[in-house]
Design an enzyme around this catalytic site. Structure first.
Site, short mmCIF file in Angstrom:
data_model
loop_
_atom_site.label_atom_id
_atom_site.label_comp_id
_atom_site.label_asym_id
_atom_site.label_seq_id
_atom_site.Cartn_x
_atom_site.Cartn_y
_atom_site.Cartn_z
N TYR A 208 -19.05 -4.11 -34.77
CA TYR A 208 -19.49 -5.51 -34.77
C TYR A 208 -20.43 -5.77 -33.59
CZ TYR A 208 -19.50 -10.59 -34.62
OH TYR A 208 -19.90 -11.90 -34.58
N SER B 41 -24.37 -12.70 -31.21
CA SER B 41 -23.11 -12.97 -30.53
C SER B 41 -23.21 -12.52 -29.09
CB SER B 41 -21.97 -12.22 -31.22
OG SER B 41 -20.76 -12.30 -30.47
#
Length: 257
Positions: free
Chosen positions: A148, A136
């Protein structure tokens, strides 16, 4: 001649489904790995008319026994592994159940490591293979949540390190770093995205096409979308404190792990 095999984790929606459809269209046999048997069956029924063959492998990648099932299949040999399964959560780190945080790392990090380790020996023996790890932009810019972002930063560093080690073997490892993509991801995580400008959204098919074009060119890090390439470049040039402030203003860094 046997068809090449692509194994995709988390293919029942979003980016994973995009890769499954693309590899099926390109004539691969596909192996679909996810927890939701009903959605796996629905996707496999859709793909049977396109792919050479479709194999459904229900498994929870947050569970060691589930990972072992997939590792055994990978050890038998695949041409492509797409480590797509992963999730984020809403809420602050200090208020989130530690079990949820651990489950996130088990799927986002541990599964990527174990499945890649299981796939590589057969790829190396064959002298050909590709591992695509879905990371990401959050792993490349500071201030995008905590666990995350950290998990995706790990995936990027892991992919870059392996890519160096595998040079000259015929096996490639790549990290795909999309930004905001129109999928179920944010709704499942409980993250409100209503205020995000429309130009920041990417379409699944564009992410898949652009990333595979980068893979074909041998790029280890793929950042689909010119807006995200610009963000990452700016983040590398700015002092990290200023980059964190910009990230908070654009996308918000609180309320998510």
């Amino acid at each position: 001649m046997p068809r090449p095999v692509a194994l995709i984790t988390g293919p029942t929606s979003g980016i994973g489904a995009g890769y499954a459809r693309r590899f099926a269209r390109d004539g691969y046999d596909v192996v679909l790995v996810a927890r939701d048997v009903d959605r796996l069956t629905e996707l496999s029924d859709e793909l049977r008319g396109r792919a050479g063959g479709v194999e459904v492998l229900p498994a929870d990648l947050g569970d060691p026994a589930g990972r072992r099932k997939v590792e055994e299949r990978l050890a038998a040999g695949v041409r492509v592994l797409v480590n797509n399964a992963g999730f984020g959560t809403s809420g602050e780190f200090w208020a989130t159940d530690p079990a949820v945080l651990q489950a996130q790392l088990d799927v986002n990090v541990t599964a990527v490591m174990h499945l890649t380790r299981a796939a590589l020996p057969a790829m190396l023996d064959a002298g050909v293979g590709t591992v695509i790890n879905i990371a990401s932009v959050a792993g490349l810019v500071p201030g995008r949540g905590s666990t995350y972002s950290a998990s995706k930063a790990w995936v990027i560093a892991f992919s870059e390190g392996l890519a160096v080690s595998l040079q000259g073997t015929g096996v490639g490892v790549h990290a795909v770093c999309p930004g905001y993509v129109r999928t179920e991801f944010h709704a499942r995580a409980g993250i409100d995205m209503a205020k995000l400008p429309s130009f920041m959204w990417l379409a699944v098919d564009d992410v898949v096409s652009r990333s595979l074009a980068d893979v074909a060119r041998g790029k280890v890090i793929s950042i689909p979308g010119p807006q995200y390439k610009a963000i990452v470049t700016a983040g590398r040039l700015l002092p990290r404190g200023l980059a964190r402030a910009a990230t908070k203003r654009i996308g918000g860094g609180r309320g998510r792990t």
